[in-house]
Design a protein around this motif. Structure first.
Motif, mmCIF file in Angstrom:
data_model
loop_
_atom_site.group_PDB
_atom_site.id
_atom_site.type_symbol
_atom_site.label_atom_id
_atom_site.label_comp_id
_atom_site.label_asym_id
_atom_site.label_seq_id
_atom_site.Cartn_x
_atom_site.Cartn_y
_atom_site.Cartn_z
ATOM 1 N N GLY A 119 0.830 -1.099 0.023
ATOM 2 C CA GLY A 119 -0.008 0.055 0.090
ATOM 3 C C GLY A 119 0.838 1.309 0.085
ATOM 4 N N THR A 120 0.029 2.277 0.419
ATOM 5 C CA THR A 120 0.805 3.840 0.081
ATOM 6 C C THR A 120 0.957 4.582 1.443
ATOM 7 O OG1 THR A 120 -1.451 4.693 -0.097
ATOM 8 C CG2 THR A 120 -0.217 4.020 -2.312
ATOM 9 N N VAL A 121 0.350 3.775 2.608
ATOM 10 C CA VAL A 121 0.563 4.410 3.948
ATOM 11 C C VAL A 121 1.827 3.655 4.686
ATOM 12 C CG1 VAL A 121 -0.336 4.651 6.116
ATOM 13 C CG2 VAL A 121 -1.828 4.850 4.133
ATOM 14 N N TRP A 146 2.151 0.533 12.722
ATOM 15 C CA TRP A 146 1.662 0.506 11.252
ATOM 16 C C TRP A 146 0.103 0.118 11.039
ATOM 17 C CZ3 TRP A 146 2.209 -3.500 6.815
ATOM 18 C CH2 TRP A 146 2.002 -2.928 5.420
ATOM 19 N N GLY A 148 -1.624 0.350 7.956
ATOM 20 C CA GLY A 148 -1.653 0.695 6.653
ATOM 21 C C GLY A 148 -2.601 0.305 5.741
ATOM 22 N N ASP A 149 -2.707 0.376 4.559
ATOM 23 C CA ASP A 149 -3.662 0.119 3.537
ATOM 24 C C ASP A 149 -3.041 -1.125 2.414
ATOM 25 O OD1 ASP A 149 -1.857 1.538 2.230
ATOM 26 O OD2 ASP A 149 -3.397 2.620 0.893
ATOM 27 N N SER A 151 -2.762 -4.490 0.224
ATOM 28 C CA SER A 151 -3.487 -5.403 -0.497
ATOM 29 C C SER A 151 -2.799 -6.865 -0.341
ATOM 30 C CB SER A 151 -3.755 -5.003 -1.924
ATOM 31 O OG SER A 151 -4.787 -6.038 -2.555
ATOM 32 N N LYS A 168 -7.859 -7.527 5.607
ATOM 33 C CA LYS A 168 -8.058 -6.566 5.326
ATOM 34 C C LYS A 168 -7.883 -5.799 6.880
ATOM 35 C CE LYS A 168 -11.374 -4.706 3.002
ATOM 36 N NZ LYS A 168 -12.630 -4.569 2.709
ATOM 37 N N ASP A 169 -7.862 -4.429 6.982
ATOM 38 C CA ASP A 169 -7.591 -3.691 8.255
ATOM 39 C C ASP A 169 -6.243 -4.112 8.881
ATOM 40 O OD1 ASP A 169 -9.904 -2.385 7.342
ATOM 41 O OD2 ASP A 169 -11.081 -3.770 8.492
ATOM 42 N N GLN A 171 -3.224 -4.097 11.051
ATOM 43 C CA GLN A 171 -2.510 -3.156 11.951
ATOM 44 C C GLN A 171 -1.399 -4.076 13.107
ATOM 45 O OE1 GLN A 171 -5.064 -0.208 14.447
ATOM 46 N NE2 GLN A 171 -6.783 -1.498 13.276
ATOM 47 N N TYR A 206 -6.243 -7.948 12.198
ATOM 48 C CA TYR A 206 -6.630 -7.916 10.902
ATOM 49 C C TYR A 206 -8.004 -8.734 10.562
ATOM 50 C CZ TYR A 206 -4.767 -12.736 11.494
ATOM 51 O OH TYR A 206 -4.370 -14.083 11.797
#
Length: 496
Positions: A119-121, A146, A148-149, A151, A168-169, A171, A206
């Motif tokens: 991802g980008t974060v 972290w 983040g986003d 995939s 997903k989600d 952390q 997650y």
């Protein structure tokens, strides 16, 4: 006359002003120096020193931060993250996929990444603490966060279905320990050691979502993936386990940085009492699984239809760090399909005294993380006997080599279809598989050989001697040089 007196008065006034200004500047300079000295002295005080001076009434705005802020590093990480993410994605795919295969739970035939992007974060470093400075080595603890986003899609294949699962989600909250091995040659760092501190416990959150399907298509899939993630973190990444990465392209000796066996733990699983019944008809069929590292699980025989089983089975496990590791014991109900866990308990190794046999009764719990458990009913007790023996240098190096060999044999068992994954518990249910035999060498130096028994076609007969060296586990009868018994063990007490 008036002109001359005016000039004299002006000169005197100017001299007076200059003298006054110089005196003021000297005074301010002296105060600044004195203040700097005071600040330096205050900066050298710790919390205890300040309490001695001020008592408990020192100002609340005074703080003693454990971690130093590194805002500049987060700014640079934000700029570099697209490049770091691409490189990290390749490393993760190459290193984690083999781990997923090794730790793949029973019932899953394949577990791989079908899509992986970070991802980008970028992650955020909340602070850094220099833990120790010694010649040739720097140890730092990094407070890592972290949310983040990424995939991430896992391709999960089982006997009953094939299903892509999305994480997903995600952390991550943890403290990362980094050890830099220094050298005189550029880039001045010969190797880096990375691990996650066990305290505070790494937190990885997650959610799982099936892509184009339902998680119910594969029963227990969510729990399987959770167990696999927790096992990989515990067995590979959580201190004292670590990843050693050589840097610079020049061959270096990293043996001092690698994890080494520290001692041998002899565990006798005596009995359990008051186990919870999981059966609608009859009683549970309990067996116990014991381990320090999930990779080296061993298990007892199954006692049918009994809530107060007596095993009296002995195992030997290897400890790499007595200060931080724990003995984990789980009791399961043998069932058709997936076995049910009746209870679990943890015994910190730091509580054990060397060369002292101790009998302990432990209370079983539904989970080691009781905050997530609603059913807090009593699960019964288990009685064990434990003895810890610290290794000498010879035993330590021999045990390290034998652990590597045992892992290779477990991989062969997995490839032959005898076990589901390399972390499956071995014991009475696998013939004499991966049993180890106590041996001897020299004057009293205890070494351990291994007997790798018949678990199916193509494997040698049970108890075949495979070599001599110290290892983390043994089972079957103990022999010296393959002949005279030295330490009797139960017939079904096999180790991984």
């Amino acid at each position: 006359m008036g002109l001359i007196s005016g000039l004299v008065m002006g000169i005197l006034t100017g001299i007076a002003l200059m003298a006054g200004w110089m005196h003021m500047m000297r005074r301010r300079s002296t105060k600044r120096v004195a203040k700097a000295v005071d600040i330096k002295l205050l900066g050298s005080l710790n919390r205890d020193d300040l309490k001695k001076i001020c008592g408990d009434s020192y100002p609340e705005w005074i703080s003693f931060p454990v971690y130093e802020q590194v805002k500049w590093m987060n700014k640079q990480l934000s700029k570099l993250w697209p490049f770091v993410a691409d490189a990290a994605t390749m490393v993760i795919k190459e290193t984690v996929e083999p781990m997923l295969e090794d730790y793949r739970p029973p019932g899953i035939s394949s577990l791989k990444f079908s899509k992986l992007s970070l991802g980008t974060v970028p992650p955020k470093i909340e602070g850094i603490r220099v833990q120790s400075l010694k010649k040739g080595q720097i140890t730092m603890d990094i407070d890592f966060r972290w949310g983040g986003d990424p995939s991430i899609i896992l391709a999960v294949e089982a006997l009953v279905a094939s299903l892509p699962i999305q994480l997903k989600d995600l952390q991550v909250f943890t403290i990362v320990r980094v050890i830099f091995q220094l050298t005189d040659e550029i880039p001045c760092i010969s190797a880096v050691v990375v691990a996650l501190l066990s305290e505070p416990k790494p937190r990885i959150d997650y959610t799982l979502k099936a892509v184009g399907g339902s998680l119910t298509a594969i029963p227990g899939l969510s729990d399987m993936i959770d167990d696999t993630v927790n096992t990989i973190v515990t067995d590979m990444l959580q201190w004292p386990h670590r990843i050693v990465v050589p840097i610079g392209g020049v061959p270096v000796d990293t043996s001092d940085l690698e994890l080494k066996p520290q001692g041998r733990l002899t565990v006798t699983i005596v009995k359990a009492t008051g186990l919870k019944n999981m059966e609608m008809i009859g009683k549970s069929d309990p067996y116990a699984v014991v381990y320090i590292r999930p990779t080296f699980k061993v298990k007892t025989k199954v006692i049918d239809n009994n809530l107060n089983p007596v095993w009296n089975e002995k195992f030997v496990l290897i400890a790499e760090d007595k200060e931080t590791q724990s003995l984990i014991l789980e009791v399961f109900d043998k069932d058709i399909g997936q076995d049910k866990r009746l209870g679990i308990v943890k015994l910190p190794l730091i509580d054990l005294e060397p060369e002292t046999t101790k009998e302990i009764e432990l209370r079983l719990m539904p989970s080691l993380d009781m905050l997530k458990i609603k059913d807090k009913k009593d699960r019964g007790n288990v009685t064990i006997q434990v003895t810890y023996h610290p290794f000498n240098k010879e035993e330590q190096m021999a045990a390290l080599e034998e652990e590597k060999r045992i892992m290779e044999e477990r991989r062969k068992l997995k490839e032959a279809g005898m076990i589901g994954s390399t972390m499956d518990a071995l014991g009475s249910g696998v013939g004499a598989g991966a049993g180890l035999v106590v041996g001897g060498i020299g004057a009293g130096a205890s070494l351990v050989g291994s007997g790798f028994g018949a678990v199916g076609s193509g494997l040698s007969k049970a108890g075949k001697f495979m070599g001599k060296s110290v290892t983390g586990n043994f089972g079957g009868s103990s022999k010296r040089n393959g002949s005279t018994p030295t330490t009797p063990t139960p017939e079904n007490g096999k180790a991984s």
